[in-house]
Scaffold this active site. Structure first.
Site, PDB file in Angstrom:
ATOM      1  N   GLU A 238      -2.487  -4.413 -16.377  1.00  0.00           N
ATOM      2  CA  GLU A 238      -1.014  -4.885 -15.493  1.00  0.00           C
ATOM      3  C   GLU A 238      -1.450  -5.975 -16.251  1.00  0.00           C
ATOM      4  O   GLU A 238       0.233  -6.393 -17.245  1.00  0.00           O
ATOM      5  CB  GLU A 238      -1.233  -4.314 -14.665  1.00  0.00           C
ATOM      6  CG  GLU A 238       0.375  -4.119 -13.910  1.00  0.00           C
ATOM      7  CD  GLU A 238       0.241  -4.019 -13.052  1.00  0.00           C
ATOM      8  OE1 GLU A 238      -0.266  -4.549 -11.472  1.00  0.00           O
ATOM      9  OE2 GLU A 238       1.537  -3.759 -12.187  1.00  0.00           O
TER      10      GLU A 238
ATOM     11  N   THR B  52       2.736  -2.182  -3.127  1.00  0.00           N
ATOM     12  CA  THR B  52       3.505  -3.178  -2.069  1.00  0.00           C
ATOM     13  C   THR B  52       4.865  -2.348  -1.068  1.00  0.00           C
ATOM     14  O   THR B  52       4.634  -1.704  -1.378  1.00  0.00           O
ATOM     15  CB  THR B  52       4.345  -4.191  -2.941  1.00  0.00           C
ATOM     16  OG1 THR B  52       3.337  -4.864  -4.224  1.00  0.00           O
ATOM     17  CG2 THR B  52       5.139  -4.993  -2.684  1.00  0.00           C
TER      18      THR B  52
ATOM     19  N   GLY C  56       2.355   2.326  -6.951  1.00  0.00           N
ATOM     20  CA  GLY C  56       2.700   2.121  -5.077  1.00  0.00           C
ATOM     21  C   GLY C  56       2.025   1.517  -4.275  1.00  0.00           C
ATOM     22  O   GLY C  56       0.727   1.903  -4.358  1.00  0.00           O
TER      23      GLY C  56
HETATM   24  C1  LIG Z   1      11.682  -5.878  -9.637  1.00  0.00           C
HETATM   25  C2  LIG Z   1      10.218  -5.588  -8.796  1.00  0.00           C
HETATM   26  C3  LIG Z   1       9.325  -4.602  -9.507  1.00  0.00           C
HETATM   27  C4  LIG Z   1       7.853  -4.671  -8.975  1.00  0.00           C
HETATM   28  N1  LIG Z   1       7.353  -3.070  -8.698  1.00  0.00           N
HETATM   29  C5  LIG Z   1       6.385  -2.832  -8.518  1.00  0.00           C
HETATM   30  C6  LIG Z   1       6.084  -2.010  -8.193  1.00  0.00           C
HETATM   31  O1  LIG Z   1       6.317  -1.143  -9.033  1.00  0.00           O
HETATM   32  N2  LIG Z   1       5.190  -1.649  -7.674  1.00  0.00           N
HETATM   33  C7  LIG Z   1       4.437  -1.735  -6.416  1.00  0.00           C
HETATM   34  O2  LIG Z   1       3.689  -1.880  -5.951  1.00  0.00           O
HETATM   35  N3  LIG Z   1       5.059  -3.562  -6.557  1.00  0.00           N
HETATM   36  C8  LIG Z   1       5.748  -3.552  -7.362  1.00  0.00           C
HETATM   37  N4  LIG Z   1       6.395  -5.238  -6.806  1.00  0.00           N
HETATM   38  C9  LIG Z   1       5.575  -5.756  -6.206  1.00  0.00           C
HETATM   39  C10 LIG Z   1       5.394  -7.326  -6.415  1.00  0.00           C
HETATM   40  O3  LIG Z   1       4.045  -7.228  -6.825  1.00  0.00           O
HETATM   41  C11 LIG Z   1       5.463  -7.701  -5.480  1.00  0.00           C
HETATM   42  O4  LIG Z   1       7.010  -8.646  -4.783  1.00  0.00           O
HETATM   43  C12 LIG Z   1       5.037  -9.206  -5.529  1.00  0.00           C
HETATM   44  O5  LIG Z   1       3.012  -8.600  -5.414  1.00  0.00           O
HETATM   45  C13 LIG Z   1       4.891 -10.747  -4.391  1.00  0.00           C
HETATM   46  O6  LIG Z   1       4.713  -9.972  -3.005  1.00  0.00           O
HETATM   47  P1  LIG Z   1       6.112 -10.237  -1.959  1.00  0.00           P
HETATM   48  O7  LIG Z   1       7.717  -9.837  -2.653  1.00  0.00           O
HETATM   49  O8  LIG Z   1       5.642  -9.355  -0.800  1.00  0.00           O
HETATM   50  O9  LIG Z   1       6.388 -11.743  -1.570  1.00  0.00           O
HETATM   51  P2  LIG Z   1       4.823 -12.671  -0.467  1.00  0.00           P
HETATM   52  O10 LIG Z   1       4.017 -11.798  -0.255  1.00  0.00           O
HETATM   53  O11 LIG Z   1       6.053 -12.414   0.830  1.00  0.00           O
HETATM   54  O12 LIG Z   1       4.948 -13.834  -1.106  1.00  0.00           O
HETATM   55  C14 LIG Z   1       6.387 -14.223  -0.758  1.00  0.00           C
HETATM   56  C15 LIG Z   1       6.013 -15.975  -1.907  1.00  0.00           C
HETATM   57  O13 LIG Z   1       5.404 -16.677  -0.755  1.00  0.00           O
HETATM   58  C16 LIG Z   1       3.868 -17.012  -2.056  1.00  0.00           C
HETATM   59  N5  LIG Z   1       2.389 -17.237  -0.869  1.00  0.00           N
HETATM   60  C17 LIG Z   1       2.509 -15.762  -0.024  1.00  0.00           C
HETATM   61  N6  LIG Z   1       1.099 -16.721   0.352  1.00  0.00           N
HETATM   62  C18 LIG Z   1       0.588 -17.397  -0.150  1.00  0.00           C
HETATM   63  C19 LIG Z   1      -0.377 -17.718  -0.324  1.00  0.00           C
HETATM   64  N7  LIG Z   1      -1.164 -17.278   0.390  1.00  0.00           N
HETATM   65  N8  LIG Z   1      -0.272 -19.255  -0.714  1.00  0.00           N
HETATM   66  C20 LIG Z   1       0.018 -19.527  -0.990  1.00  0.00           C
HETATM   67  N9  LIG Z   1       1.572 -18.361  -1.886  1.00  0.00           N
HETATM   68  C21 LIG Z   1       1.833 -17.730  -1.061  1.00  0.00           C
HETATM   69  C22 LIG Z   1       4.237 -16.112  -3.192  1.00  0.00           C
HETATM   70  O14 LIG Z   1       3.301 -16.536  -3.918  1.00  0.00           O
HETATM   71  C23 LIG Z   1       5.823 -15.806  -3.103  1.00  0.00           C
HETATM   72  O15 LIG Z   1       5.638 -16.884  -3.827  1.00  0.00           O
HETATM   73  C24 LIG Z   1       7.460  -5.381  -7.548  1.00  0.00           C
HETATM   74  C25 LIG Z   1       8.598  -6.827  -7.461  1.00  0.00           C
HETATM   75  C26 LIG Z   1      10.390  -6.943  -7.852  1.00  0.00           C
HETATM   76  C27 LIG Z   1      10.547  -7.844  -7.444  1.00  0.00           C
END
Ligand SMILES: Cc1cc2nc3c(=O)[nH]c(=O)nc-3n(C[C@H](O)[C@H](O)[C@H](O)COP(=O)(O)OP(=O)(O)OC[C@H]3O[C@@H](n4cnc5c(N)ncnc54)[C@H](O)[C@@H]3O)c2cc1C
Length: 392
Positions: A250, A130, A128
């Site tokens: 990871e 995100t 956990g």
């Molecule tokens: C199916 C699935 C399983 C997952 N499993 C886990 C899990 O088990 N545990 C866990 O903790 N997390 C998990 N995640 C979360 C995953 O790690 C995040 O979705 C990922 O790190 C991106 O974060 P976000 O979705 O909040 O996107 P955001 O941070 O909101 O970003 C959205 C977009 O903007 C871009 N962006 C944001 N900031 C910048 C910047 N400064 N410069 C350039 N581009 C930027 C990103 O690259 C992305 O394309 C999972 C996600 C999915 C979809």
């Protein structure tokens, strides 16, 4: 006769492990994964078989009942699952999440949990990190853990915590002191081992999120969850540091899964291109069909080398932040390019469920975003490897 010839050397030191994984995966063919995908159901039997065979305990040392293998072998296991058409995302976290406990847990914590994990009696599949508001900006996470006597009281919310419904324990990162008070940006976060079985439906609420592929991901709410102080891993406030090396593991392991996906797509595309006849000849005779497959193969091989280098560096204890990120970036790009090529090679059949290609296409798309998105890797390389100004 001289025995030190090139032919005598085993070209793949993991050949035996790969063969065992392939034999296990043969019991879980395409129609197994297709049915689960349709129902968005968890591959219980597959995960049980992997656990029983000891593959999920690959990285747990033998003294705790594990196989005591290295990240190189763990990567081979996951790559092979994907190359066989399966999906290691159902359980891959059990391999790397345990590392935080192994490296930073107390003797008592390791003695309590690692043998049970190795035996398959306890599952540690959930990680956990995100949160909905902070996203990629992990240091801005808002879930708090406040010390009250011999417990911590946890309040907040996590999103995308995969496999939480199929795990007994979760590794949770929460803020134990306000960001403003931290001497360093990375201070003030702590890591806990949370027993999900004790509080589900009361102070922990887990809500599944239906996604474009079968991934068992969830959103979790913590409402005055009480976690014993004994479940704090390492020192309070140092949690970010503890999970960083786990994140490199990871990235390397998921990169290996992408290599497996790429191999699967390339094998399928090649086989189809050799056999499908249109205009009186095999489609693979056309350069317009064979070149994209050849290019995807070249891309996969290059990424595979980087995954190997990252795993070697991780295993030797060297700093591998750059290599782990490079491996994840290149392997995710390689699997996505191979997926696209495979669909194109199959024409209309690429979209038919029974070919498994559209399923694998959806599954491998995830790795452009998780566990770290492509942009964030590029930002890491720009700043930490090339010395460019921090962009965020
Ligand atoms: C199916 C699935 C399983 C997952 N499993 C886990 C899990 O088990 N545990 C866990 O903790 N997390 C998990 N995640 C979360 C995953 O790690 C995040 O979705 C990922 O790190 C991106 O974060 P976000 O979705 O909040 O996107 P955001 O941070 O909101 O970003 C959205 C977009 O903007 C871009 N962006 C944001 N900031 C910048 C910047 N400064 N410069 C350039 N581009 C930027 C990103 O690259 C992305 O394309 C999972 C996600 C999915 C979809």
């Amino acid at each position: 006769m001289a025995s030190n010839t090139f032919e005598d050397q085993d070209p793949d030191p993991q050949a035996q492990i790969r063969a065992s994984v392939r034999a296990l995966c043969a019991n879980f063919p395409g129609d197994y994964w297709r049915r689960l995908d349709r129902e968005r159901a968890y591959p219980v039997e597959f995960v049980e078989a992997l656990t029983k065979a000891g593959f999920l305990a690959a990285l747990i040392p033998e003294e705790y009942g594990g196989s005591g293998l290295t990240l190189i072998e763990a990567a081979a296991i996951l790559e092979e699952i994907h190359a066989c058409g399966g999906n290691g995302a159902a359980c891959h976290a059990q391999m790397y999440t345990m590392g935080t406990l192994l490296r930073h847990g107390s003797g008592a914590q390791k003695a309590r949990w690692l043998p049970a994990l190795a035996a398959g009696d306890v599952r540690l599949q959930a990680f956990g990190v995100t949160e909905p508001t902070s996203g990629s900006d992990m240091l801005n996470l808002r879930t708090t853990a406040v010390r009250e006597g011999d417990h911590y009281v946890i309040n907040g919310q996590k999103i995308w915590t995969s496999r939480a419904e199929h795990s007994d324990l979760m590794l949770l990162i929460a803020r134990t002191s306000p960001r403003e008070l931290a001497a360093k940006r990375t201070d003030g976060l702590s890591v806990f081992l949370v027993d999900l079985r004790l509080a589900q439906g009361t102070t922990i609420n887990i809500n599944p999120i239906r996604t474009m592929m079968n991934h068992a991901s969830t959103q979790i709410f913590f409402d005055d969850l009480r976690v014993p102080g004994d479940n704090l891993i390492g020192e309070e406030g140092q949690g970010f540091r503890y999970i960083l090396s786990g994140m490199n593991a990871e990235r390397i392991l998921i990169a290996a899964e992408c290599i497996g996906d790429a191999k699967w797509f390339i094998a399928r595309a090649t086989a189809y291109a050799k056999e499908r006849e249109v205009f009186g000849r095999r489609i693979g005779q056309n350069q317009g069909v064979q070149f994209p497959i050849a290019r995807a193969y070249a891309q996969m091989r290059a990424a595979e080398l980087m995954v190997g280098e990252a795993a070697q560096r991780y295993q030797s204890g060297a700093d591998c932040g750059a290599e782990a990120n490079l491996a994840k970036l290149l392997a995710a790009d390689a699997s996505w390019a191979a997926a696209e090529t495979c669909v194109q090679t199959h024409g209309g059949f690429g979209f038919a469920e029974e070919f498994d290609i559209e399923r694998k296409f959806r599954e491998t798309r995830l790795y452009q975003v998780a566990p770290i998105s492509t942009n964030l890797i590029l930002a890491y390389l720009a700043e930490h490897v090339l010395g460019l100004p921090r962009s965020y």
